[in-house]
Motif scaffolding. Structure first.
Motif, PDB file in Angstrom:
ATOM      1  N   SER A 181      63.337   7.492  43.830  1.00 45.76           N
ATOM      2  CA  SER A 181      63.691   7.260  45.234  1.00 45.76           C
ATOM      3  C   SER A 181      65.202   7.112  45.394  1.00 45.76           C
ATOM      4  CB  SER A 181      62.999   5.994  45.745  1.00 45.76           C
ATOM      5  OG  SER A 181      63.351   5.772  47.092  1.00 45.76           O
ATOM      6  N   ARG A 193      66.181   5.025  47.601  1.00 46.70           N
ATOM      7  CA  ARG A 193      66.246   3.625  48.076  1.00 46.70           C
ATOM      8  C   ARG A 193      65.583   2.759  47.005  1.00 46.70           C
ATOM      9  NH1 ARG A 193      63.976   3.735  54.166  1.00 46.70           N
ATOM     10  NH2 ARG A 193      62.035   4.310  53.094  1.00 46.70           N
ATOM     11  N   LYS A 195      62.036   0.185  48.205  1.00 44.04           N
ATOM     12  CA  LYS A 195      61.096   0.590  49.256  1.00 44.04           C
ATOM     13  C   LYS A 195      59.771   1.040  48.647  1.00 44.04           C
ATOM     14  CE  LYS A 195      64.029  -0.190  52.624  1.00 44.04           C
ATOM     15  NZ  LYS A 195      63.843  -1.151  53.685  1.00 44.04           N
ATOM     16  N   ASN A 196      59.138   2.023  49.280  1.00 47.96           N
ATOM     17  CA  ASN A 196      57.753   2.376  48.910  1.00 47.96           C
ATOM     18  C   ASN A 196      57.590   2.830  47.460  1.00 47.96           C
ATOM     19  OD1 ASN A 196      56.284   2.168  51.612  1.00 47.96           O
ATOM     20  ND2 ASN A 196      58.104   3.357  52.109  1.00 47.96           N
ATOM     21  N   THR A 197      58.540   3.593  46.967  1.00 48.48           N
ATOM     22  CA  THR A 197      58.401   4.135  45.606  1.00 48.48           C
ATOM     23  C   THR A 197      58.409   3.015  44.574  1.00 48.48           C
ATOM     24  OG1 THR A 197      59.485   6.126  46.385  1.00 48.48           O
ATOM     25  CG2 THR A 197      59.381   5.823  44.003  1.00 48.48           C
ATOM     26  N   TYR A 201      60.413  14.648  49.587  1.00 47.25           N
ATOM     27  CA  TYR A 201      61.556  15.108  50.365  1.00 47.25           C
ATOM     28  C   TYR A 201      61.359  16.607  50.611  1.00 47.25           C
ATOM     29  CZ  TYR A 201      64.688  10.981  49.781  1.00 47.25           C
ATOM     30  OH  TYR A 201      65.281   9.738  49.825  1.00 47.25           O
ATOM     31  N   ASN A 212      55.013   9.300  47.597  1.00 49.35           N
ATOM     32  CA  ASN A 212      54.942   8.713  48.938  1.00 49.35           C
ATOM     33  C   ASN A 212      55.534   9.664  49.951  1.00 49.35           C
ATOM     34  OD1 ASN A 212      54.060   5.929  48.387  1.00 49.35           O
ATOM     35  ND2 ASN A 212      55.912   5.923  47.139  1.00 49.35           N
ATOM     36  N   ALA A 268      55.596  10.930  56.607  1.00 47.26           N
ATOM     37  CA  ALA A 268      54.857  11.435  57.768  1.00 47.26           C
ATOM     38  C   ALA A 268      53.349  11.249  57.592  1.00 47.26           C
ATOM     39  CB  ALA A 268      55.172  12.924  57.948  1.00 47.26           C
ATOM     40  N   TYR A 288      49.600  16.102  56.805  1.00 46.46           N
ATOM     41  CA  TYR A 288      49.618  17.476  57.329  1.00 46.46           C
ATOM     42  C   TYR A 288      49.227  18.397  56.175  1.00 46.46           C
ATOM     43  CZ  TYR A 288      54.438  17.323  55.422  1.00 46.46           C
ATOM     44  OH  TYR A 288      55.542  17.152  54.627  1.00 46.46           O
ATOM     45  N   GLN A 304      50.819  18.895  52.383  1.00 46.40           N
ATOM     46  CA  GLN A 304      51.910  17.908  52.315  1.00 46.40           C
ATOM     47  C   GLN A 304      52.372  17.632  50.876  1.00 46.40           C
ATOM     48  OE1 GLN A 304      50.839  14.183  54.162  1.00 46.40           O
ATOM     49  NE2 GLN A 304      52.936  13.698  54.714  1.00 46.40           N
ATOM     50  N   THR A 333      54.095   6.493  55.135  1.00 42.62           N
ATOM     51  CA  THR A 333      54.810   5.299  54.638  1.00 42.62           C
ATOM     52  C   THR A 333      55.972   4.885  55.543  1.00 42.62           C
ATOM     53  OG1 THR A 333      56.152   6.713  53.211  1.00 42.62           O
ATOM     54  CG2 THR A 333      54.234   5.665  52.197  1.00 42.62           C
ATOM     55  N   ASP A 334      56.393   5.788  56.443  1.00 46.54           N
ATOM     56  CA  ASP A 334      57.452   5.378  57.372  1.00 46.54           C
ATOM     57  C   ASP A 334      56.902   4.432  58.438  1.00 46.54           C
ATOM     58  OD1 ASP A 334      59.330   6.807  56.004  1.00 46.54           O
ATOM     59  OD2 ASP A 334      59.355   8.529  57.365  1.00 46.54           O
TER      60      ASP A 334
HETATM   61  C1  LIG Z   1      65.694  13.781  53.059  1.00 41.48           C
HETATM   62  C2  LIG Z   1      64.290  13.330  53.379  1.00 41.48           C
HETATM   63  C3  LIG Z   1      63.291  14.270  53.414  1.00 41.48           C
HETATM   64  C4  LIG Z   1      61.972  13.888  53.698  1.00 41.48           C
HETATM   65  N1  LIG Z   1      61.003  14.829  53.736  1.00 41.48           N
HETATM   66  C5  LIG Z   1      59.732  14.472  54.004  1.00 41.48           C
HETATM   67  C6  LIG Z   1      58.696  15.449  54.047  1.00 41.48           C
HETATM   68  O1  LIG Z   1      58.908  16.649  53.816  1.00 41.48           O
HETATM   69  N2  LIG Z   1      57.438  15.032  54.357  1.00 41.48           N
HETATM   70  C7  LIG Z   1      57.129  13.716  54.607  1.00 41.48           C
HETATM   71  O2  LIG Z   1      55.968  13.400  54.864  1.00 41.48           O
HETATM   72  N3  LIG Z   1      58.106  12.758  54.546  1.00 41.48           N
HETATM   73  C8  LIG Z   1      59.381  13.100  54.253  1.00 41.48           C
HETATM   74  N4  LIG Z   1      60.377  12.130  54.176  1.00 41.48           N
HETATM   75  C9  LIG Z   1      60.010  10.701  54.311  1.00 41.48           C
HETATM   76  C10 LIG Z   1      59.915  10.007  52.927  1.00 41.48           C
HETATM   77  O3  LIG Z   1      58.967  10.676  52.110  1.00 41.48           O
HETATM   78  C11 LIG Z   1      59.470   8.540  53.093  1.00 41.48           C
HETATM   79  O4  LIG Z   1      60.434   7.854  53.861  1.00 41.48           O
HETATM   80  C12 LIG Z   1      59.262   7.809  51.762  1.00 41.48           C
HETATM   81  O5  LIG Z   1      58.650   6.576  51.996  1.00 41.48           O
HETATM   82  C13 LIG Z   1      60.570   7.575  51.060  1.00 41.48           C
HETATM   83  O6  LIG Z   1      60.363   6.832  49.855  1.00 41.48           O
HETATM   84  P1  LIG Z   1      61.060   5.382  49.690  1.00 41.48           P
HETATM   85  O7  LIG Z   1      60.373   4.493  50.704  1.00 41.48           O
HETATM   86  O8  LIG Z   1      60.839   4.959  48.290  1.00 41.48           O
HETATM   87  O9  LIG Z   1      62.508   5.553  49.998  1.00 41.48           O
HETATM   88  C14 LIG Z   1      61.683  12.507  53.933  1.00 41.48           C
HETATM   89  C15 LIG Z   1      62.715  11.556  53.882  1.00 41.48           C
HETATM   90  C16 LIG Z   1      64.008  11.967  53.606  1.00 41.48           C
HETATM   91  C17 LIG Z   1      65.117  10.937  53.548  1.00 41.48           C
END
Ligand SMILES: Cc1cc2nc3c(=O)[nH]c(=O)nc-3n(C[C@H](O)[C@H](O)[C@H](O)COP(=O)(O)O)c2cc1C
Length: 190
Positions: free
Chosen positions: A9, A11, A14-16, A85, A126, A129, A132, A135, A163-164
């Motif tokens: 991650s 971050r 967070k979730n990871t 991502y 994680n 969104a 979909y 995914q 997870t958002d």
């Molecule tokens: C650059 C970027 C690209 C992302 N692309 C996707 C994506 O393609 N599909 C999705 O469902 N979420 C996407 N996300 C959301 C992340 O998967 C989500 O915030 C995740 O929880 C991040 O992990 P973290 O909480 O450990 O930082 C994206 C986030 C970022 C910053």
């Protein structure tokens, strides 16, 4: 058993990181656990210079990569935890994967694999969104050749979306599934 946890991650808490901790809940006792957090590692972008094609197991870049490969090499189980991502792994993780070209060239060009013993791998992903179609498909496409490079069999793939909106720490079903999956692995003989 020696377990390495790769955190990919961008971050740190967070979730990871949370998913990895829930998975490890029943694995912490009696196992040696090492974290490789890519946020804290200096890993340069592969130069595509082909140095590793003629220098078995070595990269022209001198950074943290060789020590991370050494950590992987000593592991029985590797847990790869990454956010999604753009339908794939994070850019930090991709940079790391490209640098395992050292292993690719040793195995396929120089015909002497560095990872001779089989590894077990668990992947945790994680996505921010809601669900979909397709995914999580990109992650395994991305990782397939990496698994060949480290001679690994995947024994689990755990995926969580939305997870958002709902963080893993607030997702009771995810927490339970991760802890149970870790507990099952704790009972396996490696
Ligand atoms: C650059 C970027 C690209 C992302 N692309 C996707 C994506 O393609 N599909 C999705 O469902 N979420 C996407 N996300 C959301 C992340 O998967 C989500 O915030 C995740 O929880 C991040 O992990 P973290 O909480 O450990 O930082 C994206 C986030 C970022 C910053």
């Amino acid at each position: 058993m020696k377990i390495t946890v790769l955190l990919a991650s961008h971050r740190s808490k967070k979730n990871t990181a949370q998913t990895a901790e829930y998975f490890l809940e029943h694995l912490k006792d009696g196992n040696e656990i090492e974290y490789v957090n890519l946020l804290n590692k200096k890993i340069e972008i592969c130069l595509a210079c082909d140095y590793c094609r003629t220098h078995y197991g070595h990269c022209i870049l001198k950074d943290d990569m060789e020590s991370v490969i050494q950590t992987f090499h000593q592991s029985d189980l590797i847990i790869l935890a990454t956010p999604l991502y753009f339908n794939s792994v994070t850019s930090r993780f991709k940079i790391f994967i490209d640098r395992t070209q050292i292993l690719y060239n040793a195995k396929y060009k120089l015909k002497d694999p560095i990872f001779k013993e089989k590894k077990k791998v668990v992947v945790i992903a994680n996505a921010g969104a809601p669900h979909y179609p397709g995914q999580f498909e990109g992650i395994m496409v991305e990782l397939k050749h990496f698994f060949w490079n480290i001679n690994a069999d995947v024994i689990g793939y755990y995926k969580y979306n939305d997870t958002d909106e709902v963080m893993i720490k607030d997702n009771e079903a995810a927490r339970l599934e991760l802890a149970n999956a870790g507990a099952q692995i704790a009972n396996l003989q490696f």
